[in-house]
Design a protein around this motif. Structure first.
Motif, mmCIF file in Angstrom:
data_model
loop_
_atom_site.group_PDB
_atom_site.id
_atom_site.type_symbol
_atom_site.label_atom_id
_atom_site.label_comp_id
_atom_site.label_asym_id
_atom_site.label_seq_id
_atom_site.Cartn_x
_atom_site.Cartn_y
_atom_site.Cartn_z
ATOM 1 N N LEU A 52 0.883 -1.136 -0.160
ATOM 2 C CA LEU A 52 -0.022 0.003 0.032
ATOM 3 C C LEU A 52 0.893 1.257 -0.096
ATOM 4 O O LEU A 52 0.658 2.083 -0.495
ATOM 5 C CB LEU A 52 -0.812 -0.098 1.287
ATOM 6 N N GLU A 53 1.795 1.334 0.554
ATOM 7 C CA GLU A 53 2.763 2.312 0.766
ATOM 8 C C GLU A 53 3.690 2.352 -0.581
ATOM 9 O O GLU A 53 3.779 3.787 -0.920
ATOM 10 C CB GLU A 53 3.658 2.171 1.960
ATOM 11 N N GLY A 54 3.751 1.546 -1.178
ATOM 12 C CA GLY A 54 4.421 1.721 -2.284
ATOM 13 C C GLY A 54 3.461 2.281 -3.491
ATOM 14 O O GLY A 54 3.647 3.094 -4.467
ATOM 15 N N VAL A 55 2.098 1.913 -3.325
ATOM 16 C CA VAL A 55 1.035 2.504 -4.240
ATOM 17 C C VAL A 55 1.084 3.895 -4.047
ATOM 18 O O VAL A 55 0.905 4.903 -4.996
ATOM 19 C CB VAL A 55 -0.338 1.627 -4.016
ATOM 20 N N ALA A 56 1.019 4.371 -2.716
ATOM 21 C CA ALA A 56 0.845 5.495 -2.416
ATOM 22 C C ALA A 56 2.088 6.439 -2.749
ATOM 23 O O ALA A 56 1.888 7.582 -3.292
ATOM 24 C CB ALA A 56 0.726 5.876 -0.770
ATOM 25 N N ALA A 57 3.283 5.879 -2.555
ATOM 26 C CA ALA A 57 4.555 6.509 -3.054
ATOM 27 C C ALA A 57 4.533 6.796 -4.752
ATOM 28 O O ALA A 57 4.849 7.961 -5.180
ATOM 29 C CB ALA A 57 5.639 5.678 -2.671
ATOM 30 N N SER A 58 3.992 6.066 -5.463
ATOM 31 C CA SER A 58 3.801 6.228 -6.852
ATOM 32 C C SER A 58 2.746 7.304 -7.099
ATOM 33 O O SER A 58 3.006 7.963 -8.060
ATOM 34 C CB SER A 58 3.430 4.894 -7.587
ATOM 35 N N HIS A 59 1.908 7.695 -6.312
ATOM 36 C CA HIS A 59 1.434 9.012 -6.303
ATOM 37 C C HIS A 59 1.615 10.163 -5.707
ATOM 38 O O HIS A 59 1.195 11.187 -5.920
ATOM 39 C CB HIS A 59 -0.001 8.636 -6.053
ATOM 40 N N GLY A 60 2.935 10.027 -4.883
ATOM 41 C CA GLY A 60 3.669 11.208 -4.284
ATOM 42 C C GLY A 60 2.885 11.460 -2.898
ATOM 43 O O GLY A 60 2.581 12.643 -2.371
ATOM 44 N N TRP A 61 2.428 10.510 -2.498
ATOM 45 C CA TRP A 61 1.377 10.320 -1.063
ATOM 46 C C TRP A 61 2.315 9.672 0.290
ATOM 47 O O TRP A 61 2.938 8.862 -0.199
ATOM 48 C CB TRP A 61 0.155 9.780 -1.301
ATOM 49 N N SER A 62 1.800 10.298 1.345
ATOM 50 C CA SER A 62 2.439 9.739 2.493
ATOM 51 C C SER A 62 1.276 9.036 3.429
ATOM 52 O O SER A 62 0.098 9.858 3.527
ATOM 53 C CB SER A 62 3.210 10.574 3.332
ATOM 54 N N LEU A 63 1.352 7.815 3.811
ATOM 55 C CA LEU A 63 0.159 7.236 4.480
ATOM 56 C C LEU A 63 0.478 7.387 6.091
ATOM 57 O O LEU A 63 -0.218 6.510 6.752
ATOM 58 C CB LEU A 63 0.025 6.109 4.108
ATOM 59 N N GLU A 64 1.430 8.082 6.448
ATOM 60 C CA GLU A 64 1.753 8.022 7.955
ATOM 61 C C GLU A 64 0.598 8.487 8.840
ATOM 62 O O GLU A 64 0.653 7.978 10.022
ATOM 63 C CB GLU A 64 3.209 9.017 8.083
ATOM 64 N N ASN A 65 -0.410 8.980 8.288
ATOM 65 C CA ASN A 65 -1.256 9.485 9.236
ATOM 66 C C ASN A 65 -2.863 8.636 8.974
ATOM 67 O O ASN A 65 -3.713 9.051 9.555
ATOM 68 C CB ASN A 65 -1.731 11.006 8.875
ATOM 69 N N ILE A 66 -2.408 7.414 8.298
ATOM 70 C CA ILE A 66 -3.513 6.565 8.116
ATOM 71 C C ILE A 66 -3.238 5.336 8.793
ATOM 72 O O ILE A 66 -2.105 4.964 8.712
ATOM 73 C CB ILE A 66 -3.908 6.148 6.856
ATOM 74 N N ASP A 67 -4.074 4.861 9.703
ATOM 75 C CA ASP A 67 -3.845 3.532 10.429
ATOM 76 C C ASP A 67 -4.158 2.182 9.275
ATOM 77 O O ASP A 67 -5.350 2.384 8.698
ATOM 78 C CB ASP A 67 -4.873 3.431 11.360
#
Length: 503
Positions: free
Chosen positions: A71-86
């Motif tokens: 999931l973090e890889g998917v987010a990184a491909s869009h330039g997103w950070s998931l650190e505030n999502i549980d």
């Protein structure tokens, strides 16, 4: 229903999708997002949760199909950070050394559905999130090992979330068969589709099948998965104007042509520039665009056929300062790749391009060159002319003059055909023809239709030179204009001098 009792709506994190949903999703409800693998379900879900983060809301992503790293890889491909999502993984990470986990996260026969769901519900009670995503129901279906047990569990999930103040997205792989029971349980259903065209890239679409208690824009809406999320192209504009359209005359900047047009073409109308290839239709559209720029009005040219380089060379040959107007932001040129555009995408591109710029300058002219290229760039699509008609109405309501270049099939004679119904699309029709005189091929122009006012019914000769479009006086001695091969029987001194012709 009073204004006080209207349900609260929340953003999906995708403004065009919010427009389709007429304001977003109804809060505190359960929604089904279904689609084949690769259609963008996970991306849409992450956008939904990140929108909540931007508003200070707690988000929970429950994954049965992907790991946190994926999931973090998917987010990184869009330039997103998931650190505030549980992110809650229903995977036994303590058993990572088990070789069986190299091939599957779990085996349905060894994991009880009730145990899995209980772990999720405990996490929800602990975190109390405002937005939740379940990814995906396909794994829950496998765990249940029976349709009856699966449906009971989904219904129990819905009942659990009632009154908890959270909005839930359930992601599910669409197999091609509708799960009527699941769709009836959900408050709303969003379907993502993946299609293969005969030519060009893949095509993805979004459909709202249901949004209980709320209106929405139905039908199929094109979308693309790009860096930054899903780019959705609504089928039609959400903003509908009700005020009367300004229909003042817009001149072309060419006195003789304006005489032929009865003073010009009306704002808020459409005009077809119709004739064989190479006769001068695109140059006449360019004449209107340059004249608008000289009035400090913006013009937008959509090019389906001619390259940018060729357009600038042609403009220089006509003596037009096209580069100057482009640099000033008064003329915007959009080159479109055949096979890579969809009808909804093109319509959205047109709507976005005609908004006033940062300086408040409005768009007065839109030119589409040509409708042949428009039709040929989307050969697998149906009802393109209807979609073009809707777009012309949208532009017309905003007081924009739309010029549509139409190349007739063939060069000469009665065999020339027209790919569109001119009376259906256009308020005005300007006809271009070749004719022969003094052993030369010459060009003639006439106006055969103008719905909103008077116009000359004469035929005039014109030529393209380094002084632009030069139009001569009316020529009375023509016959056979409607056959496609006009014949000139007049005196030679009434014709235009051909020296200085544009190359």
């Amino acid at each position: 229903m009073t204004m006080q009792n209207l349900p609260t709506k929340i953003s999906t994190g995708n403004p065009p999708l919010d427009d389709i949903l007429h304001g977003g999703l109804t809060a505190d409800r359960l929604y089904l997002v279904e689609g084949m693998p690769g259609t963008g379900k996970t991306t849409l879900a992450l956008q939904f949760l990140l929108e909540g983060v931007s508003k200070g809301e707690t988000g929970l992503y429950v994954t049965l199909s992907e790991t946190k790293q994926e999931l973090e890889g998917v987010a990184a491909s869009h330039g997103w950070s998931l650190e505030n999502i549980d992110i809650y993984e229903l995977v036994d990470t303590t058993a990572a050394e088990d070789a069986r986990l190299q091939y599957t996260m779990f085996e349905p026969s060894e994991i009880e559905l009730s145990t899995t769901v209980d772990r999720v519900l405990e996490r929800v009670k602990e975190l109390q999130p405002k937005r939740i995503v379940f990814d995906s129901l396909s794994e829950m279906r496998l765990l249940s090992q029976g349709s009856l047990r699966y449906r009971r569990q989904i219904l129990a999930l819905k009942q659990f979330f009632v009154g908890r103040g959270c909005t839930v997205l359930l992601l599910d792989d669409y197999s091609g068969l509708d799960d009527q029971h699941l769709q009836s349980i959900a408050h709303g259903v969003i379907r993502l589709e993946h299609l293969l065209s005969d030519y060009g890239g893949e095509r993805r679409r979004l459909r709202i099948l249901k949004h209980r208690g709320s209106s929405f824009l139905g039908g199929a809406h094109d979308l693309r998965i790009v860096r930054g999320g899903l780019k959705v192209f609504p089928r039609e504009a959400s903003d509908q104007l009700t005020k009367a359209t300004d229909t003042h005359l817009i001149d072309s900047g060419n006195a003789e042509f304006d005489e032929l047009l009865g003073g010009g073409l009306n704002a808020g109308t459409s005009a077809l520039l119709l004739g064989p290839a190479g006769v001068g239709k695109s140059s006449m559209a360019l004449q209107f665009a340059v004249a608008a720029a000289e009035r400090n009005e913006r013009a937008v040219l959509f090019q389906f056929e001619e390259s940018m380089q060729s357009l600038f060379v042609r403009a220089a040959g006509l003596g037009y300062a096209l580069q100057k107007h482009v640099d000033e932001g008064l003329i915007h040129i959009v080159n479109l790749a055949p096979g890579e555009i969809t009808p909804s995408e093109f319509a959205c591109l047109v709507r976005d391009s005609v908004r006033p710029d940062d300086q408040g300058r409005r768009v007065g002219i839109v030119a589409i060159d040509s409708i042949n290229g428009y039709l040929n760039s989307m050969p697998h699509e149906k009802f393109l002319i209807i979609q073009m008609h809707e777009m012309l109405q949208y532009l017309g309501k905003r007081g924009i003059l739309t010029l549509v270049v139409v190349a007739q099939h063939g060069m000469l004679g009665q065999a020339m055909g027209t790919p569109v119904d001119a009376s259906y699309l256009a308020d005005s029709v300007v006809l271009f023809r070749y004719f022969e005189a003094q052993g030369e091929i010459r060009q003639a122009i006439s106006v055969i239709k103008k719905r909103t006012g008077r116009h000359e019914r004469t035929i005039r000769e014109f030529k393209l030179s380094n002084r632009g479009v030069e139009i001569g006086p009316p020529l009375k001695m023509f016959r056979g204009i409607l056959t496609g091969v006009p014949e000139f029987d007049g005196e030679n001194d009434t014709l235009i001098d051909r020296e200085g012709q544009a190359s």
